[in-house]
Design a protein around this motif. Structure first.
Motif, mmCIF file in Angstrom:
data_model
loop_
_atom_site.group_PDB
_atom_site.id
_atom_site.type_symbol
_atom_site.label_atom_id
_atom_site.label_comp_id
_atom_site.label_asym_id
_atom_site.label_seq_id
_atom_site.Cartn_x
_atom_site.Cartn_y
_atom_site.Cartn_z
ATOM 1 N N ALA A 1 -85.742 -73.292 -9.924
ATOM 2 C CA ALA A 1 -84.148 -73.191 -8.783
ATOM 3 C C ALA A 1 -82.754 -72.276 -9.611
ATOM 4 N N ALA A 2 -82.653 -72.699 -10.233
ATOM 5 C CA ALA A 2 -81.476 -72.928 -11.376
ATOM 6 C C ALA A 2 -81.486 -71.299 -11.453
ATOM 7 N N HIS A 3 -82.252 -71.152 -12.084
ATOM 8 C CA HIS A 3 -82.468 -69.644 -13.364
ATOM 9 C C HIS A 3 -82.358 -68.637 -12.002
ATOM 10 N N TRP B 1 -86.330 -78.451 -19.076
ATOM 11 C CA TRP B 1 -86.682 -77.694 -19.850
ATOM 12 C C TRP B 1 -87.607 -76.949 -19.752
ATOM 13 N N TRP B 2 -89.124 -77.814 -19.593
ATOM 14 C CA TRP B 2 -90.269 -76.699 -19.257
ATOM 15 C C TRP B 2 -89.677 -76.093 -18.079
ATOM 16 N N GLY B 3 -89.367 -76.236 -16.652
ATOM 17 C CA GLY B 3 -89.044 -75.673 -15.431
ATOM 18 C C GLY B 3 -87.686 -74.301 -16.337
ATOM 19 N N VAL B 4 -87.079 -74.433 -16.741
ATOM 20 C CA VAL B 4 -86.460 -73.711 -17.285
ATOM 21 C C VAL B 4 -86.801 -72.708 -18.348
ATOM 22 N N GLY B 5 -87.766 -72.772 -18.791
ATOM 23 C CA GLY B 5 -88.277 -71.778 -19.756
ATOM 24 C C GLY B 5 -89.384 -71.108 -19.159
ATOM 25 N N MET B 6 -90.003 -72.275 -18.357
ATOM 26 C CA MET B 6 -91.932 -70.859 -17.859
ATOM 27 C C MET B 6 -90.547 -69.803 -16.834
ATOM 28 N N ALA B 7 -89.392 -70.640 -15.903
ATOM 29 C CA ALA B 7 -89.202 -68.988 -14.891
ATOM 30 C C ALA B 7 -88.374 -67.988 -15.810
ATOM 31 N N ALA B 8 -87.430 -68.925 -17.269
ATOM 32 C CA ALA B 8 -87.462 -67.312 -17.528
ATOM 33 C C ALA B 8 -88.463 -66.424 -18.330
ATOM 34 N N ALA B 9 -89.506 -67.145 -18.898
ATOM 35 C CA ALA B 9 -90.825 -66.514 -19.393
ATOM 36 C C ALA B 9 -91.400 -66.008 -18.449
ATOM 37 N N ALA B 10 -91.374 -65.893 -16.900
ATOM 38 C CA ALA B 10 -91.612 -65.358 -15.505
ATOM 39 C C ALA B 10 -90.993 -64.159 -15.319
ATOM 40 N N THR B 11 -89.985 -64.306 -15.627
ATOM 41 C CA THR B 11 -88.489 -63.376 -15.284
ATOM 42 C C THR B 11 -88.346 -62.582 -16.564
ATOM 43 N N GLU B 12 -86.747 -62.642 -16.927
ATOM 44 C CA GLU B 12 -86.419 -62.843 -17.745
ATOM 45 C C GLU B 12 -85.333 -63.360 -17.756
ATOM 46 N N PRO B 13 -85.343 -64.132 -19.332
ATOM 47 C CA PRO B 13 -84.019 -64.924 -19.860
ATOM 48 C C PRO B 13 -82.632 -64.039 -19.712
ATOM 49 N N ARG B 14 -81.349 -65.010 -19.016
ATOM 50 C CA ARG B 14 -80.545 -64.786 -18.669
ATOM 51 C C ARG B 14 -79.482 -65.664 -19.436
#
Length: 309
Positions: free
Chosen positions: A176-178, A46-59
């Motif tokens: 990576a999945a994000h 959840w940390w990984g997808v949360g920070m990745a989404a915050a760094a780009t944009e949520p999908r």
């Protein structure tokens, strides 16, 4: 204690009271009666997808990543624990807290445990294959530290490092999945998780230090001894500092502020644990260890908010 119940199972857990009797030994083998380990494996995802989404944009696909990682954490934690109990069956029989586990107590044979492990891995693979090729690669690589960890306490005083690598590998998979670029921020968040694992699993290992000394099993709890509070302080600084560094490297604006607040709350919770720690009282160590679910969820919630802004 119910028939077959494991000594450190959560009181009133659903496995011992509501699961069908034939399934109970296998669910105990997967630690379904002790869910804290599943949380500790899931939260870094959840940390990984949360920070990745915050760094780009949520999908919208991020919602499936959250759900898929949740199911996968249950299954892979179960598979990992099954493998751990297969390799540790002789050691577990000599430790008071673990001799009631399914294999040393005779509830499950090694052959049955191997089949159960394979089934959990197979279903996990079906979920992994939905996350994209990069995530699949990271997921397959995760099998290496999972396989090594049970043997680490035989050759190093730092088996918690191997546990940290295995338990926090979900940062790479979810990031990576994000679809966000893998980089220094990903590494910093992964290392933050390892420092956190060193923190909570050192506390956990203090429960078994006397038995471990008798049978020659190594751990950071035995290595640190009475200096444990100093080492835990270092792990708090590393865990929170690396999480903040990951945020600074990848985020900006309101998202960065929220992520830094999450890192601060993360540190505050660990400091609170240290204030209550009594390393010679196993029941206190177990309670504090279990409290790390809430500790890890704090930055996860802040990162979710950061992704939404």
């Amino acid at each position: 204690m119910n028939h077959g119940q494991v000594a450190d199972a959560v009181n009133g857990n659903w496995v011992d009271h509501r699961a069908p009797a034939p399934w109970r030994p296998y669910l105990r083998l997967s630690r379904a009666d002790r869910p804290i380990g599943t949380w500790l494996l899931l939260i870094p995802c959840w940390w990984g997808v949360g920070m990745a989404a915050a760094a780009t944009e949520p999908r919208w696909f991020d919602l499936w990543i959250v759900i898929g990682c949740s199911i996968g954490a249950v299954l892979m934690r179960g598979a990992g624990c099954t493998w751990n109990d297969i390799t540790d069956r002789d050691i577990d029989g000599g430790v008071a807290r673990t001799r009631s586990r399914p294999i040393p107590s005779g509830q499950v044979t090694v052959r049955q445990a191997l089949w159960w492990m394979a089934a959990q891995i197979a279903v996990s693979a079906l979920i992994l294959f939905t996350l994209g090729w990069t995530a699949i690669g990271f997921g397959l690589a995760a099998l290496v530290p999972v396989a090594i960890y049970p043997f680490a306490k035989r050759f190093t005083w730092w088996p918690q490092v191997f546990l940290g690598i295995a338990f926090n590998w979900g940062v790479w998979i979810a990031w990576a999945a994000h679809g966000a670029a893998i980089g220094g921020a990903t590494l910093a968040l992964f290392l933050s998780g390892i420092a956190w694992t060193l923190f909570y699993d050192t506390i956990y290992a203090h429960q078994d230090k006397e038995d471990d000394a008798l049978i020659g099993v190594k751990s950071t709890a035995r290595l640190f001894g009475t200096a444990t509070p100093l080492w835990l302080t270092a792990f708090v600084i590393l865990a929170a500092g690396l999480m903040a560094a990951a945020a600074v490297a990848s985020l900006s604006g309101a998202a960065l502020i929220l992520a830094l607040l999450g890192a601060a709350a993360f540190a505050a919770h660990m400091i609170g644990q240290m204030r209550r720690l009594e390393i010679d009282r196993p029941e206190v160590c177990l309670t504090l260890f279990r409290s790390n679910r809430d500790c890890g969820l704090l930055p996860a919630l802040f990162l979710a908010a950061a992704a939404l802004v």
